[in-house]
Enzyme design. Structure first.
Site, mmCIF file in Angstrom:
data_model
loop_
_atom_site.group_PDB
_atom_site.id
_atom_site.type_symbol
_atom_site.label_atom_id
_atom_site.label_comp_id
_atom_site.label_asym_id
_atom_site.label_seq_id
_atom_site.Cartn_x
_atom_site.Cartn_y
_atom_site.Cartn_z
ATOM 1 N N ASP A 1 4.892 -33.063 2.727
ATOM 2 C CA ASP A 1 5.170 -34.503 2.644
ATOM 3 C C ASP A 1 5.698 -34.966 1.294
ATOM 4 O O ASP A 1 6.114 -36.105 1.160
ATOM 5 C CB ASP A 1 3.899 -35.292 2.967
ATOM 6 C CG ASP A 1 2.879 -35.223 1.838
ATOM 7 O OD1 ASP A 1 2.790 -34.163 1.186
ATOM 8 O OD2 ASP A 1 2.184 -36.226 1.602
ATOM 9 N N ASP B 1 1.514 -27.445 3.187
ATOM 10 C CA ASP B 1 1.212 -27.958 1.860
ATOM 11 C C ASP B 1 -0.224 -28.498 1.921
ATOM 12 O O ASP B 1 -0.715 -28.813 3.008
ATOM 13 C CB ASP B 1 2.199 -29.078 1.509
ATOM 14 C CG ASP B 1 1.792 -29.845 0.279
ATOM 15 O OD1 ASP B 1 1.551 -29.201 -0.756
ATOM 16 O OD2 ASP B 1 1.696 -31.083 0.366
ATOM 17 N N ASP C 1 8.022 -30.653 -1.896
ATOM 18 C CA ASP C 1 8.050 -29.859 -0.665
ATOM 19 C C ASP C 1 9.462 -29.740 -0.080
ATOM 20 O O ASP C 1 9.686 -28.936 0.824
ATOM 21 C CB ASP C 1 7.139 -30.490 0.403
ATOM 22 C CG ASP C 1 5.673 -30.449 0.006
ATOM 23 O OD1 ASP C 1 5.288 -29.487 -0.688
ATOM 24 O OD2 ASP C 1 4.926 -31.369 0.377
#
Length: 641
Positions: free
Chosen positions: A521, A330, A525
């Site tokens: 995080d 991410d 996600d």
């Protein structure tokens, strides 16, 4: 009765028989002869060996066999035959039964001690927590036991004191040693608004903080619980060993009977000698080490990871890591710092910020925080009819006019003039996210926001690529910004303009080319972390992301991704090495125990077979413990362009 007590009982009552065997060549016999051996061995069988017999009988009633089955049959056969031989004035071998029990228990003592050491290393963390806290109650600071601290309490921490529970600083600043929880060796600077972790040590400042998590909800308590679960979990390879054991035990019993028949019926050996060969086969084949191979390595590996600030949740993760080909990241908060700042404003700055602040006041997006921080000195009008549009932005009514803030996907029929398009492109090429601000279906300005990469991101990516792993960045940001950041840190591939709900789908597509690890995080996600073969959650992330990940990086350092993958691989490889050692003893020992080399004088008595089996367990435990000394590369020597 504990294993250790059973071992000492077996050892104490076996030693007289050992002394008797040593002195026998000198013509010195054990006082009482066979009767004394009978009494000593009976005590060993009734006290130390009883759990083996009970376990074997319980398995037999369920039509199963286990490792205790072989120990029980071997020792019971030697004992019962020796009772018969004693009554008929023949040679006895009570000592074989007693020694086998002693050596089997010796191996189990090694295992228990190793387990305790692994567990104690984690339990000691809990013992180091503060015993009391200085809490503000009714306007006065009072010291109360830790158990009485509740969520919302304001707690004072002085230099050199331990922080009682998890919370956020409300006044003051300091540096905090968080090494016992995160593995980070350097003290971390803390100021108002920063989170603090219970049981960590305050260094040189005084501050007040508000308790947010107490008792079993604190980070330390959750870490201990996670590690305990991991150490008691099973890697899928353990299922294979369980199946092997189910087939192995009956096969050994058949082989033992065959050994007895060959020696007694076909080779004309005495009943006692044929029985010794048969019992030796049963004892040497006992796959105790096989049962130790996986759990001992798992306990050491997860325990070491916890000390490094890397939490491995279960054994399944270890096996999946072994075949990971691609690592997907991410962007926001993972590769970047997660603290975006407004860098440029195109248009009438005061008007643009007024409208943007009015809309973003109700948003929880990281970009909204950046805008509100920039507009903190501006009085923003009230917005009504607020709507959040997933992956696009927000809209509302401000001063009776329709207003919007978002990316180009939100614009629909709104036309962007050439000058704005040029400025937008230039800002995006500088790795800045561009937000459009509109009023009455017209764009009144642009806000450029930048979230800089973490200092360690480039090094972390280089380490992974150096190990032959493909790196991918998955982000909702636009293609230009994503590519600019990817180029800066060295990412191989970029997948941009991804809606939050579609991240898991992209991970699934990448899995067609091999196993995938996903690092993230945020709340959005969580589906991707779950979908990936290995989910790696950053410790600074949301609770749902941490819950979804199979590995948690407590230090929020991207370099720990490579460490986590290497530690997992080395732990799994140690499991395979342990299984090799466990099988080697059986494969090499059974032919010797069966008397195949009797002609050249190479034999294995039941007591020596028991000793060999104990050393088999010891070798596996030692192999697992040595995992603590295995080098885990930090990637410090990787050259970063």
């Amino acid at each position: 009765m504990t294993i250790t007590k059973r071992f000492w009982i077996a050892l104490i009552f076996s030693i007289p028989m050992l002394i008797g065997m040593i002195l026998m060549p000198f013509g010195i016999a054990l006082p009482g002869g066979a009767i004394t051996q009978f009494v000593l061995t009976t005590i060993v069988m009734l006290v130390a060996a009883r759990p083996f017999l009970q376990s074997a009988w319980a398995s037999f009633k369920k039509h199963h066999s286990n490792m205790d089955t072989l120990v029980a049959i071997g020792t019971a056969t030697a004992y019962i035959y020796s009772v018969y031989a004693m009554l008929t004035n023949q040679a006895v071998f009570f000592e074989s039964a007693a020694f086998v029990v002693t050596f089997v228990l010796l191996g189990q003592v090694f295992e228990e001690r190793m387990r305790n050491n692994a567990s104690n290393a984690i339990e000691k963390l809990v013992d180091l927590q503060a015993k009391e806290a200085e809490v503000l109650r009714d306007g006065k600071l009072v010291k109360i036991p830790l158990e009485e601290v509740v969520t919302g309490d304001l707690i004072k921490v002085k230099p050199g004191q331990k922080i009682a529970v998890d919370g956020v600083i409300t006044d003051g600043s300091s540096t905090v040693d968080e090494s016992m929880v995160t593995g980070e060796s350097m003290p971390v600077a803390k100021k108002v608004g920063d989170k603090v972790i219970g049981s960590t040590m305050n260094s040189n400042g005084t501050f007040m903080f508000k308790a947010q998590k107490v008792g079993s909800d604190t980070m330390l308590s959750q870490i201990v619980e996670l590690v305990k679960k991991a150490q008691n979990s099973h890697a899928p390879i353990q299922n294979l060993t369980d199946k092997v054991s189910e087939i192995f035990v009956p096969a050994v019993l058949i082989l033992s009977i065959a050994t007895f028949l060959v020696w007694y019926v076909f080779l004309g050996a005495t009943l006692a000698n044929a029985l010794i060969f048969a019992v030796s086969v049963v004892v040497i084949a006992c796959p105790c080490a096989l049962g130790l191979a996986t759990p001992t390595a798992l306990m050491v590996g997860t325990g070491r990871g916890a000390k490094m600030g890397i939490l491995i949740k279960n054994g399944e993760v270890l096996e999946e890591v072994n075949d990971v080909k691609t690592v997907v990241f991410d962007k926001t908060g993972t590769i970047t710092k997660g603290k975006p700042e407004v860098t440029d404003i195109i248009g009438n700055e005061n008007q643009v910020l007024k409208i943007a602040a009015a809309l973003e006041e109700s948003s929880e997006h990281p970009l909204a925080t950046a805008i509100l921080n920039r507009a903190k000195d501006i009085a923003a009008p009230k917005a009504s009819d607020f709507k959040a549009i997933e992956g696009k932005g927000v809209s509302a009514v401000v001063d009776g006019k329709n207003a919007f803030v978002g990316n180009d996907k939100l614009l629909d029929d709104v036309k962007i003039d050439d000058d704005l398009t040029y400025k937008m492109t230039r800002l995006q090429d500088e790795a800045k996210t561009v937000v459009f601000v509109g009023l009455d279906n017209k764009i009144i300005g642009l806000i450029a926001i930048q979230d800089a990469p973490k200092e360690t991101s480039k090094e972390a990516i280089a380490t992974l690529k150096n190990r032959g792993l493909r790196t991918v960045m998955l982000t909702g940001d636009n293609q230009r910004v994503a590519k600019a950041i990817a180029k800066d840190v060295g990412i191989d591939e970029v997948i941009a303009d991804v809606l939050p709900g579609d991240k898991a789908d992209h991970v699934e597509d990448l899995q067609k080319n091999g196993k995938v690890a996903f690092v993230g995080d945020g709340i959005n996600d969580a589906p991707a972390l779950t979908m990936a073969d290995v989910g790696i959650a950053m410790g600074s992330g949301t609770d749902i992301a941490i819950e979804s990940g199979g590995i948690v990086l407590m230090k929020n350092d991207l370099r720990d991704v490579a460490k986590a993958l290497e530690l997992s691989r080395k732990t799994f490889n140690r499991i395979k090495l342990n299984l090799f050692w466990a099988f080697v003893y059986n494969v090499l020992g059974i032919p010797v125990a069966a008397g195949l080399f009797y002609a050249i004088g190479l034999t294995l008595s039941p007591e020596l077979a028991g000793l060999a089996m104990a050393f088999s367990s010891l070798s596996v435990v030692t192999s697992s413990v040595l995992l603590n000394r295995a080098k885990i590369s930090t990637g410090d020597n990787v050259k970063v362009a």
